[in-house]
Motif scaffolding. Sequence first.
Motif, PDB file in Angstrom:
ATOM      1  N   THR A 191      -4.897   8.906   1.063  1.00 57.19           N
ATOM      2  CA  THR A 191      -4.631   7.907   0.026  1.00 57.19           C
ATOM      3  C   THR A 191      -4.290   6.563   0.658  1.00 57.19           C
ATOM      4  O   THR A 191      -4.786   5.511   0.218  1.00 57.19           O
ATOM      5  CB  THR A 191      -3.471   8.379  -0.876  1.00 57.19           C
ATOM      6  OG1 THR A 191      -3.766   9.677  -1.399  1.00 57.19           O
ATOM      7  CG2 THR A 191      -3.257   7.414  -2.028  1.00 57.19           C
ATOM      8  N   THR A 192      -3.466   6.584   1.690  1.00 60.45           N
ATOM      9  CA  THR A 192      -3.088   5.341   2.382  1.00 60.45           C
ATOM     10  C   THR A 192      -4.305   4.655   2.977  1.00 60.45           C
ATOM     11  O   THR A 192      -4.492   3.435   2.818  1.00 60.45           O
ATOM     12  CB  THR A 192      -2.075   5.648   3.499  1.00 60.45           C
ATOM     13  OG1 THR A 192      -0.900   6.229   2.925  1.00 60.45           O
ATOM     14  CG2 THR A 192      -1.706   4.391   4.264  1.00 60.45           C
ATOM     15  N   ASN A 244      -9.520  -0.744   0.746  1.00 60.04           N
ATOM     16  CA  ASN A 244      -9.779  -1.577  -0.443  1.00 60.04           C
ATOM     17  C   ASN A 244      -9.087  -2.929  -0.332  1.00 60.04           C
ATOM     18  O   ASN A 244      -9.679  -3.970  -0.641  1.00 60.04           O
ATOM     19  CB  ASN A 244      -9.304  -0.851  -1.705  1.00 60.04           C
ATOM     20  CG  ASN A 244     -10.163   0.346  -2.050  1.00 60.04           C
ATOM     21  OD1 ASN A 244     -11.314   0.460  -1.606  1.00 60.04           O
ATOM     22  ND2 ASN A 244      -9.616   1.274  -2.827  1.00 60.04           N
ATOM     23  N   VAL A 275       0.834  -1.199   0.000  1.00 55.47           N
ATOM     24  CA  VAL A 275       0.000   0.000   0.000  1.00 55.47           C
ATOM     25  C   VAL A 275       0.871   1.253   0.000  1.00 55.47           C
ATOM     26  O   VAL A 275       0.640   2.192  -0.772  1.00 55.47           O
ATOM     27  CB  VAL A 275      -0.951   0.003   1.222  1.00 55.47           C
ATOM     28  CG1 VAL A 275      -1.552   1.397   1.445  1.00 55.47           C
ATOM     29  CG2 VAL A 275      -2.062  -1.013   1.032  1.00 55.47           C
ATOM     30  N   ARG A 320      -7.550   4.933   2.240  1.00 55.22           N
ATOM     31  CA  ARG A 320      -8.508   4.430   1.247  1.00 55.22           C
ATOM     32  C   ARG A 320      -7.984   3.178   0.554  1.00 55.22           C
ATOM     33  O   ARG A 320      -8.733   2.223   0.309  1.00 55.22           O
ATOM     34  CB  ARG A 320      -8.821   5.529   0.236  1.00 55.22           C
ATOM     35  CG  ARG A 320      -9.620   6.686   0.841  1.00 55.22           C
ATOM     36  CD  ARG A 320      -9.663   7.893  -0.070  1.00 55.22           C
ATOM     37  NE  ARG A 320     -10.293   9.037   0.594  1.00 55.22           N
ATOM     38  CZ  ARG A 320     -10.262  10.272   0.139  1.00 55.22           C
ATOM     39  NH1 ARG A 320      -9.606  10.543  -0.994  1.00 55.22           N
ATOM     40  NH2 ARG A 320     -10.869  11.253   0.797  1.00 55.22           N
ATOM     41  N   LEU A 321      -6.685   3.185   0.226  1.00 56.23           N
ATOM     42  CA  LEU A 321      -6.104   1.993  -0.394  1.00 56.23           C
ATOM     43  C   LEU A 321      -6.126   0.814   0.572  1.00 56.23           C
ATOM     44  O   LEU A 321      -6.418  -0.324   0.183  1.00 56.23           O
ATOM     45  CB  LEU A 321      -4.666   2.280  -0.837  1.00 56.23           C
ATOM     46  CG  LEU A 321      -4.483   3.141  -2.085  1.00 56.23           C
ATOM     47  CD1 LEU A 321      -3.007   3.487  -2.266  1.00 56.23           C
ATOM     48  CD2 LEU A 321      -4.998   2.416  -3.322  1.00 56.23           C
ATOM     49  N   ARG A 363       1.485   7.191  -6.519  1.00 57.64           N
ATOM     50  CA  ARG A 363       0.438   8.195  -6.729  1.00 57.64           C
ATOM     51  C   ARG A 363       0.915   9.590  -6.352  1.00 57.64           C
ATOM     52  O   ARG A 363       0.534  10.569  -6.986  1.00 57.64           O
ATOM     53  CB  ARG A 363      -0.814   7.812  -5.931  1.00 57.64           C
ATOM     54  CG  ARG A 363      -1.437   6.500  -6.411  1.00 57.64           C
ATOM     55  CD  ARG A 363      -2.805   6.265  -5.826  1.00 57.64           C
ATOM     56  NE  ARG A 363      -3.341   4.987  -6.283  1.00 57.64           N
ATOM     57  CZ  ARG A 363      -4.616   4.645  -6.201  1.00 57.64           C
ATOM     58  NH1 ARG A 363      -5.499   5.482  -5.665  1.00 57.64           N
ATOM     59  NH2 ARG A 363      -5.029   3.470  -6.629  1.00 57.64           N
ATOM     60  N   GLU A 382       2.384   1.922  -3.328  1.00 55.92           N
ATOM     61  CA  GLU A 382       1.383   2.454  -4.254  1.00 55.92           C
ATOM     62  C   GLU A 382       1.097   3.922  -3.959  1.00 55.92           C
ATOM     63  O   GLU A 382       0.903   4.723  -4.881  1.00 55.92           O
ATOM     64  CB  GLU A 382       0.092   1.641  -4.164  1.00 55.92           C
ATOM     65  CG  GLU A 382      -1.050   2.153  -5.030  1.00 55.92           C
ATOM     66  CD  GLU A 382      -0.734   2.156  -6.528  1.00 55.92           C
ATOM     67  OE1 GLU A 382      -1.339   2.976  -7.255  1.00 55.92           O
ATOM     68  OE2 GLU A 382       0.127   1.360  -6.962  1.00 55.92           O
TER      69      GLU A 382
END
Length: 310
Positions: free
Chosen positions: A69-70, A76, A43, A72-73, A50, A46
Amino acid sequence: MDPEPSPTTSDLENAVSVFVQHRKRLFGIAYRVLGSAVEAEDVVQEVWLRWQRTDRSVVISPVAFLSSTTTRLAINVAQSARVRRETYIGPWLPEPVDTSSDPELGAQRAEALEMAMLLVLERLNPTERAAYVLREAFDYAYPEIARILNLSLVNVRKIVSRARKHLAEEQRGTVDTAEHRRLLNVFVSAAQTGDVASLEALLTPDTVSLSDGNGMRGCARIPVRGRPRVAKMVTYPKLWREAEPRFVEANGSNGVMVYRADQPIAFLTMAASAAGIHQLMWVFSPTKIAAFLGSRSRFTTHNHVSDDCL
């Protein structure tokens, strides 16, 4: 004279500097949501990709962008991981991490880091888990959490309140670090020598032993419950034959890595209260053991960004 660095080079260097500054926090968020250092590392990488591709000139708060961002990823990944774990053979335990160099693993507080707590957090859905982690471990304000999760402020307050209540119902009192280490040391000594009576004196009547081996031969595929059954199981001679237990620091607490012929074969930690040891957590999975052994170097050397991502 050396030429001045181009704006592109300077911008990238600044991007790296900002990312490295917040990297521990990002990993800490992802790890608590996922219970896996390997998945959390994926994560974070990624997020770096981004961050590189983002127009950073319009980002008002880099830490807010990176944290959002961390989170939300991680949510998921946690949703898909939950589906995968439905086919896991036997109990699933969080992947332990070596915290000898960072006892709180990037958090402002150590909440939701110990193995027993991470295991309880798994009973929350990923969004609930993320909200609780952001609030309790990293002290994010409710409006910040609402923006990160794209939820209303009222909803976030309710989610965190429900999570606290649920976790309070599951948690027991705990012993301090020194007593935890003493209990663990006495437990291992008694288990090695087959001293069932001493083991039973350490355990609560409702103690439970969980073994994570994902179907490995000789690894219990169901929780073992009750003082007599647990005491008998942990004295299994084959486990301790020519074994060398070594104390380690894992998830901000004490653990034991069991070696045979200088090869790690099992990781053990426990949860205990004033009444005694009420939960044993064994990790036999070779991949999780390898991840633990690699985690110390990962956390101490990752003050840089992976070259693969540059």
